[in-house]
Write an enzyme that holds these catalytic residues in place. Structure first.
Site, PDB file in Angstrom:
ATOM      1  N   GLU A 105       0.832  -1.208   0.000  1.00 21.37           N
ATOM      2  CA  GLU A 105       0.000   0.000   0.000  1.00 21.37           C
ATOM      3  C   GLU A 105       0.868   1.261   0.000  1.00 21.37           C
ATOM      4  O   GLU A 105       0.540   2.255  -0.661  1.00 21.37           O
ATOM      5  CB  GLU A 105      -0.946  -0.025   1.221  1.00 21.37           C
ATOM      6  CG  GLU A 105      -1.999  -1.118   1.082  1.00 21.37           C
ATOM      7  CD  GLU A 105      -2.842  -1.291   2.319  1.00 21.37           C
ATOM      8  OE1 GLU A 105      -2.273  -1.524   3.405  1.00 21.37           O
ATOM      9  OE2 GLU A 105      -4.082  -1.185   2.221  1.00 21.37           O
ATOM     10  N   GLU A 125      -3.568  -9.526   3.863  1.00 22.05           N
ATOM     11  CA  GLU A 125      -4.311  -9.210   5.084  1.00 22.05           C
ATOM     12  C   GLU A 125      -5.425 -10.209   5.372  1.00 22.05           C
ATOM     13  O   GLU A 125      -5.731 -10.510   6.526  1.00 22.05           O
ATOM     14  CB  GLU A 125      -4.912  -7.795   4.998  1.00 22.05           C
ATOM     15  CG  GLU A 125      -3.903  -6.665   5.173  1.00 22.05           C
ATOM     16  CD  GLU A 125      -3.209  -6.253   3.879  1.00 22.05           C
ATOM     17  OE1 GLU A 125      -3.226  -7.037   2.898  1.00 22.05           O
ATOM     18  OE2 GLU A 125      -2.638  -5.141   3.855  1.00 22.05           O
TER      19      GLU A 125
HETATM   20  C1  3H9 Z   1      -1.326  -4.879   7.172  1.00 29.03           C
HETATM   21  O1  3H9 Z   1      -0.376  -4.546   6.543  1.00 29.03           O
HETATM   22  C2  3H9 Z   1      -2.521  -4.005   7.384  1.00 29.03           C
HETATM   23  C3  3H9 Z   1      -2.601  -2.827   6.472  1.00 29.03           C
HETATM   24  O2  3H9 Z   1      -3.250  -3.150   5.275  1.00 29.03           O
HETATM   25  C4  3H9 Z   1      -3.451  -1.719   7.072  1.00 29.03           C
HETATM   26  C5  3H9 Z   1      -2.868  -0.888   8.119  1.00 29.03           C
HETATM   27  C6  3H9 Z   1      -3.752   0.270   8.476  1.00 29.03           C
HETATM   28  N1  3H9 Z   1       4.358  -7.186  11.917  1.00 29.03           N
HETATM   29  O3  3H9 Z   1       7.651 -14.987   9.175  1.00 29.03           O
HETATM   30  P1  3H9 Z   1       9.011 -14.841   9.707  1.00 29.03           P
HETATM   31  C7  3H9 Z   1       7.804 -10.949  12.548  1.00 29.03           C
HETATM   32  S1  3H9 Z   1      -1.393  -6.386   7.943  1.00 29.03           S
HETATM   33  C8  3H9 Z   1       5.048  -7.542  13.014  1.00 29.03           C
HETATM   34  O4  3H9 Z   1       9.525 -15.895  10.609  1.00 29.03           O
HETATM   35  P2  3H9 Z   1      10.134 -15.182   7.085  1.00 29.03           P
HETATM   36  C9  3H9 Z   1       7.464 -12.405  12.870  1.00 29.03           C
HETATM   37  O5  3H9 Z   1       6.524 -12.498  13.899  1.00 29.03           O
HETATM   38  C10 3H9 Z   1       0.176  -7.130   7.610  1.00 29.03           C
HETATM   39  N2  3H9 Z   1       5.916  -8.592  13.039  1.00 29.03           N
HETATM   40  O6  3H9 Z   1      10.084 -14.575   8.548  1.00 29.03           O
HETATM   41  C11 3H9 Z   1       8.824 -12.935  13.255  1.00 29.03           C
HETATM   42  O7  3H9 Z   1       9.081 -12.523  14.583  1.00 29.03           O
HETATM   43  P3  3H9 Z   1       9.956 -13.455  15.557  1.00 29.03           P
HETATM   44  C12 3H9 Z   1       0.271  -7.666   6.242  1.00 29.03           C
HETATM   45  C13 3H9 Z   1       6.073  -9.280  11.910  1.00 29.03           C
HETATM   46  O8  3H9 Z   1      11.379 -14.689   6.484  1.00 29.03           O
HETATM   47  C14 3H9 Z   1       9.766 -12.171  12.339  1.00 29.03           C
HETATM   48  O9  3H9 Z   1       9.056 -11.017  11.916  1.00 29.03           O
HETATM   49  N3  3H9 Z   1       1.516  -8.387   6.087  1.00 29.03           N
HETATM   50  C15 3H9 Z   1       5.383  -8.966  10.751  1.00 29.03           C
HETATM   51  O10 3H9 Z   1       9.859 -16.647   7.123  1.00 29.03           O
HETATM   52  C16 3H9 Z   1      10.198 -12.959  11.117  1.00 29.03           C
HETATM   53  O11 3H9 Z   1       9.024 -13.440  10.451  1.00 29.03           O
HETATM   54  C17 3H9 Z   1       1.618  -9.683   6.349  1.00 29.03           C
HETATM   55  O12 3H9 Z   1       0.676 -10.348   6.690  1.00 29.03           O
HETATM   56  C18 3H9 Z   1       4.494  -7.866  10.770  1.00 29.03           C
HETATM   57  N4  3H9 Z   1       3.794  -7.492   9.681  1.00 29.03           N
HETATM   58  O13 3H9 Z   1       8.909 -14.529   6.335  1.00 29.03           O
HETATM   59  C19 3H9 Z   1       2.981 -10.289   6.185  1.00 29.03           C
HETATM   60  N5  3H9 Z   1       5.736  -9.843   9.775  1.00 29.03           N
HETATM   61  O14 3H9 Z   1      11.293 -13.593  14.881  1.00 29.03           O
HETATM   62  C20 3H9 Z   1       3.336 -11.102   7.386  1.00 29.03           C
HETATM   63  C21 3H9 Z   1       6.640 -10.668  10.337  1.00 29.03           C
HETATM   64  O15 3H9 Z   1       9.984 -12.696  16.840  1.00 29.03           O
HETATM   65  N6  3H9 Z   1       4.687 -11.612   7.360  1.00 29.03           N
HETATM   66  N7  3H9 Z   1       6.847 -10.332  11.624  1.00 29.03           N
HETATM   67  O16 3H9 Z   1       9.200 -14.742  15.624  1.00 29.03           O
HETATM   68  C22 3H9 Z   1       5.059 -12.652   6.580  1.00 29.03           C
HETATM   69  O17 3H9 Z   1       4.305 -13.191   5.796  1.00 29.03           O
HETATM   70  C23 3H9 Z   1       6.467 -13.153   6.746  1.00 29.03           C
HETATM   71  O18 3H9 Z   1       6.938 -12.710   7.984  1.00 29.03           O
HETATM   72  C24 3H9 Z   1       7.455 -12.717   5.645  1.00 29.03           C
HETATM   73  C25 3H9 Z   1       8.892 -13.168   6.056  1.00 29.03           C
HETATM   74  C26 3H9 Z   1       7.075 -13.406   4.332  1.00 29.03           C
HETATM   75  C27 3H9 Z   1       7.467 -11.233   5.479  1.00 29.03           C
END
Ligand code: 3H9
Length: 688
Positions: A105, A125
């Site tokens: 976004e 999301e």
């Molecule tokens: C959004 O964006 C809403 C908006 O539209 C509106 C706003 C108004 N936040 O998965 P990993 C942490 S909703 C906080 O093991 P990988 C995760 O908990 C969001 N923390 O790594 C972990 O912590 P820990 C939309 C986050 O390399 C560490 O980072 N986005 C977030 O296997 C490593 O993560 C998503 O849904 C976050 N957004 O995969 C994407 N993301 O080490 C969500 C991750 O303490 N994330 N953490 O356990 C993912 O899909 C994967 O993390 C990603 C990397 C593919 C990025």
């Protein structure tokens, strides 16, 4: 300037770098300096173009999920994107790794997006029970069109840079130093001159959208959502983008987001997001791992073949062992056929298929497993057979090789104790089909070495599995709880419920199918054989099997299947059989409510989970949720059995279990001490 956002002026092109490890989430401490930097650059006459890039392994992976449910601190993402769109000079997002959710976004707030060839872009999301709340539902359709936006937003699945380029989401794809390319791109654009149109003012083809076709597609998606609110809200928001003026559609998106973010469903899905990551963590983070390059799999049946494919897909060389040439060829043939299906579906190229197949080596000689670093047996579920296999492995496996069993029920301590290297033995309980199903129960036996365990936890991640470490008990976490869930099935039928009534309660709850549909799909003969081996009976299921009604594969089970049909029809013959058996046992049928069905199936499920926690078979309640959401179809919108217990009311569950226990005397209803404590403290922790 802050630690999280820095700005460099490179001969008139400003590079704004976000640095918020690990995934550059848009936390408040990023948003505040980012907004300030953009305001400054907008008014800075020495800057002719702005590039937004990220440090570390990825572009912004979204809003900071840990901030949801707390009061929003301004500036929020919407304000930043709105501000970006007031900048007249060209703005360029330089995307590497992933641009997800709020990250995409933010990029959509820029005039242009350029990406590294390996980048992935998406709005996931919906997987957190949300919709994109930073303008994504309104801007993405303006760039890629309504149909593509609907698909991306409702599925939540990211697309690769090249696909994004074709769709118009990305303006250029680069290999090599992305920021340098992005700066050159921005400079060239600025040189050519504007005006540059912000996405909010674009309307590429939206007016030509066939609304009737859009609505039909959205209705289909809503049906598949099985009670989840987010996919339906996503489709509604994209529709608003087609029919409402920009600002009205944006306001509607905001209202839908506010509703979803406060919902139990989104809380449940966010719980699962963090639970899956937590489950992969072991105490002793720095435990060394054993080197693993070649994997051996014993048994080329459905399970062994699936396990072998899972490892080959993760890049490993695999030796597949069978007892003789014929089953080996059959197994390898099945693997080739599975890959051919992937090619025909377009998910694998012919070239990749050839490469995958080249990773397999077939053998009928145990000596060929001698160079394997990990060997997994998937042979017949029988202790004597398993011990024989492990005895052979003990003789030929190289020192330090990890020896794993794929048993679903057997005592792994006994298997480990039968050989000279119990420290190398553990369980890898895959779920069928093993190349598809995400869940992997990693079973730690009493003497499993920490480095062997750490190695397989790491391997699980590398082959894309959601791993949960569990202890040894009959059925481990999943199958043991499944037995508790099904313990009242026969009694419910005898007392007056029908298979279709019980299954409907399950599907209404959000399960993909009910227990009888599941039994018919898996094959009723499997449970029958197990019961016979353990001297157990199930009056109705046994009778069905005696009649040759094994489920879908014989066209008849608890249901009747018309030629080739996957959905069964209620069978009056089965209902008559149930009534006859009830009469024989002197059970008078009565009306059974949906509530009672839940109390006698899902409350015992939770109760067994509490016992598993007490016994430390699972380390965390959330691990149990991960098992059930990924391996058994527990509705993700309810967060898994232990999270759902919190929503349902633990005190109510204890009270109802107590009553059922008093009424029936059955152990399965006796409330576990930990469940009672949870009802008092609100926490699953064993110690207060
Ligand atoms: C959004 O964006 C809403 C908006 O539209 C509106 C706003 C108004 N936040 O998965 P990993 C942490 S909703 C906080 O093991 P990988 C995760 O908990 C969001 N923390 O790594 C972990 O912590 P820990 C939309 C986050 O390399 C560490 O980072 N986005 C977030 O296997 C490593 O993560 C998503 O849904 C976050 N957004 O995969 C994407 N993301 O080490 C969500 C991750 O303490 N994330 N953490 O356990 C993912 O899909 C994967 O993390 C990603 C990397 C593919 C990025």
């Amino acid at each position: 300037m802050s630690n999280s956002v820095s700005v460099v002026n490179e001969n008139g092109v400003a590079i704004v770098t976000i640095d918020n490890p690990p995934v550059n989430a848009l936390s408040f401490h990023v948003r505040e300096p980012l907004m300030q930097a953009l305001v400054d650059l907008r008014d800075d006459a020495s800057v002719s173009a702005i590039v937004i890039a990220c440090a570390g392994r990825t572009f912004v992976a979204g809003a900071d999920i840990t901030e949801f449910g707390k009061p929003v601190q301004q500036p929020d993402l919407r304000a930043i994107v709105a501000m970006l769109e007031t900048i007249a000079k060209p703005t360029v997002a330089a995307i590497h790794g992933t641009a997800l959710g709020g990250g995409l976004e933010l990029a959509l707030g820029c005039h242009f997006r350029v990406a590294d060839a390996g980048a992935r872009l998406g709005l996931p999301e919906v997987k957190l029970g949300l919709l994109p709340g930073g303008g994504g539902t309104v801007r993405l359709p303006r760039v890629v069109g309504a149909a593509k936006a609907l698909k991306m937003i409702v599925s939540g699945t990211p697309i690769g840079a090249n696909e994004a380029h074709e769709a118009g989401l990305v303006d250029a794809v680069f290999e090599g130093d992305l920021v340098t390319h992005a700066v050159n791109f921005a400079r060239e654009i600025a040189r050519k001159g504007g005006p540059f149109t912000p996405v909010r003012d674009r309307n590429d083809g939206l007016g030509e959208t066939d609304l009737a076709a859009f609505d039909a597609e959205a209705a289909d998606l809503a049906r598949k959502a099985r009670g989840l609110e987010a996919p339906v809200a996503c489709a509604q928001a994209v529709r608003n983008a087609l029919t409402l003026p920009f600002d009205e559609a944006l306001a509607a998106e905001r209202a839908l987001f506010a509703k979803l973010v406060a919902s139990d469903q989104s809380r449940a899905q966010r719980h699962l997001f963090f639970a899956e990551r937590e489950a992969a963590k072991l105490p002793g983070k720095d435990t060394p791992k054993r080197r693993t390059a070649r994997v051996g799999v014993i048994g080329a049946g459905t399970m062994g073949g699936g396990i072998a494919m899972a490892f080959a897909n993760g890049g490993f060389s695999v030796t597949l062992l069978e007892t003789s040439a014929e089953p080996l060829q059959r197994g390898l043939g099945m693997i080739e056929k599975n890959y051919a299906v992937s090619v025909s579906r377009g998910s694998l190229t012919e070239d990749a298929k050839r490469q995958r197949l080249a990773q397999f080596e077939g053998s009928t000689d145990y000596a060929d497993l001698a160079d394997c670093d990990l060997i997994i047996e998937a042979v017949f579920e029988d202790m004597a057979v398993k011990k024989q296999v492990f005895g052979k492995l003990d003789a030929i496996a190289k020192p330090g090789a990890i020896l794993a069993t794929n048993t679903s029920y057997l005592d792994i301590n006994e298997i480990a104790g039968s050989i000279s290297r119990p420290q190398d033995v553990l369980g890898l309980h895959f779920f069928s089909p093993a190349n598809v199903m995400k869940l992997l129960e990693i079973v730690r036996a009493d003497r499993t070495a920490p480095d062997a365990l750490a190695t397989v936890v790491d391997l699980a991640r590398r082959i894309g599995k959601v791993a949960v470490v569990v202890g040894v008990c009959h059925g481990f976490v999943g199958n043991r709880m499944l037995a508790a869930r099904g313990s009242e099935s026969e009694a419910l039928l005898l007392e007056g419920a029908t298979p279709s009534q019980i299954d409907k309660v399950f599907t209404d709850f959000g399960w993909p199918m009910g227990p009888f549909q599941m039994g018919d799909l898996a094959g009723l003969d499997i449970g029958w054989r197990n019961r016979k081996a353990r001297g157990l009976t199930a009056v109705i299921a046994d009778t069905l099997c005696e009649l040759g009604r094994f489920g879908q594969k014989t066209g008849r089970g608890f249901y009747l299947y018309e030629a080739g049909a996957r959905a069964g029809l209620p069978d009056p013959e089965v209902e008559a059989l149930i009534r006859d058996k009830a009469a024989e046992k002197g059970v008078a049928p009565r009306a059974i409510s949906a509530e009672e069905i839940i109390e006698r199936t899902l409350y015992p499920l939770v109760n067994e989970g509490a016992k598993i926690l007490e016994e430390k078979i699972a380390v965390r309640a959330s691990d149990i949720d991960v098992v059930w959401a990924n391996g058994y179809g527990f509705p993700i919108g309810k967060g898994g059995p232990m999270f759902w217990a919190g929503l349902e009311g633990p005190a109510k569950i204890v009270e109802r279990l107590d009553q059922w226990h008093q009424r029936t005397g059955k152990d399965v209803f006796k409330p576990a001490p930990l469940l009672k404590r949870m009802a008092e403290t609100g926490s699953w922790k064993a110690e207060a």
